[in-house]
Design an enzyme around this catalytic site. Structure first.
Site, PDB file in Angstrom:
ATOM      1  N   GLY A  30     -29.628 -20.261 -35.144  1.00 45.67           N
ATOM      2  CA  GLY A  30     -29.766 -20.549 -36.422  1.00 45.67           C
ATOM      3  C   GLY A  30     -31.014 -21.151 -36.856  1.00 45.67           C
ATOM      4  CG  HIS A  33     -38.204 -19.489 -38.751  1.00 50.90           C
ATOM      5  ND1 HIS A  33     -38.748 -18.298 -38.111  1.00 50.90           N
ATOM      6  CD2 HIS A  33     -37.640 -20.323 -37.644  1.00 50.90           C
ATOM      7  CE1 HIS A  33     -38.588 -18.522 -36.785  1.00 50.90           C
ATOM      8  NE2 HIS A  33     -38.130 -19.494 -36.453  1.00 50.90           N
ATOM      9  CG  HIS A  36     -34.741 -16.560 -36.845  1.00 49.73           C
ATOM     10  ND1 HIS A  36     -35.184 -17.888 -36.984  1.00 49.73           N
ATOM     11  CD2 HIS A  36     -34.692 -16.825 -35.364  1.00 49.73           C
ATOM     12  CE1 HIS A  36     -34.947 -18.722 -35.714  1.00 49.73           C
ATOM     13  NE2 HIS A  36     -34.552 -18.052 -35.056  1.00 49.73           N
ATOM     14  NE  ARG A 188     -36.964 -27.525 -29.625  1.00 50.92           N
ATOM     15  CZ  ARG A 188     -36.264 -26.648 -29.069  1.00 50.92           C
ATOM     16  NH1 ARG A 188     -36.449 -25.400 -29.390  1.00 50.92           N
ATOM     17  NH2 ARG A 188     -35.377 -26.890 -28.031  1.00 50.92           N
TER      18      ARG A 188
END
Length: 280
Positions: A30, A33, A36, A188
């Protein structure tokens, strides 16, 4: 677009597909961004059906605080995926659903791939990764599964996983997607301040310079040079810089022109840990 939360409902969906339907799987944790999305777009191009799993896997975190701080943005993730295509299935189970009675990881022998770099600094991490990826692959039985090269060590371990478990799936590695300043896209990154995000662009700048140095210098020279460069940026704490072959991920001693190498790096900025790599 369908959202499924249980293994039972996912199995029912998959049983309804014809044998000629190709299935692509994009496993994620999940906080999606553009990196992905590039995986999802490729999966959509190459398969009849694409399944995106969204699951923050507790067994691959060796730091409980890191797990607690990991972003949980399911609604935003669904919205972002819907902008790509409506022809998607999202599988977003709970930890109890995925692990049933006991949330724990299996123990794997990845023939040494798991002990270097990330494995050295994150004990048990790759057992957790292997456990959840094996569960997903056995559950979905996809024709192809897509992973980003930002986590290159993980990509190599997953390729090893499917060989040692004899799972019939093609593992597809996809290029790193970067922010305008070169910072590798990561969930992150959302924990970084605006100034930290700008400062973190130095990681990729240094990797690019290291690649140039590697053309004429030894691996030891290049790694020492990188360490000295980071000493000039006190806001960035270098955890490791490694130059290794791409197959066994073993540190370079003497360069071999027939071997491919990558530089791997892990850096803290504040309490956020970032990783990156570059082909040499």
């Amino acid at each position: 677009m369908q959202l499924i939360n249980t293994k039972k409902d996912l199995k029912t969906y998959l049983e309804g597909l014809s044998e000629s339907t190709s299935v692509g799987l994009v496993p994620t944790m999940g906080a999606l961004h553009s990196g992905h999305i590039s995986l999802v777009e490729r999966a959509v191009r190459e398969n009849h059906v694409t399944i995106v799993s969204i699951f923050v896997n507790p067994t691959q975190f060796n730091n409980q605080e890191d797990l607690e701080k990991y972003p949980n943005t399911l609604e935003a993730d669904i919205s972002l995926l819907s902008s790509v295509t409506e022809n998607l299935l999202i599988f977003a189970p709970s930890a109890a659903e995925m692990y049933s009675d006991k949330i724990s990881s299996k123990s794997y022998n990845f023939e040494g791939l798991e002990h270097v770099m990330e494995g050295e600094f994150r004990p048990g991490h790759f057992d957790g990764v292997g456990t959840i990826v094996e569960k997903l692959l056995r559950l979905v039985s996809p024709h192809r599964a897509y992973f980003g090269e930002k986590d290159f060590q993980q990509l190599q371990i997953i390729k090893k996983l499917v060989r040692i478990t004899d799972i019939d799936v093609e593992i597809v590695g996809c290029p790193i997607v970067r922010e305008p300043n070169g910072l590798a896209m990561s969930s992150r990154n959302e924990r970084l301040s605006k100034d930290q995000r700008k400062e973190a662009g130095f990681i990729y700048q240094t990797l690019k310079a290291a690649k140039k140095e590697f053309g004429t210098k030894s691996a030891d020279y290049v790694m020492d040079w990188v360490r000295k460069e980071f000493e000039t940026h006190p806001d960035l704490k270098l955890e490791y810089i490694k130059i290794a072959d791409v197959d066994q991920l073993q540190a370079v001693t003497t360069k071999n022109n027939s071997q491919e190498y990558r530089a791997f790096i892990a850096v803290y900025i504040g309490d956020v840990r970032l990783i990156d790599n570059i082909a040499l």
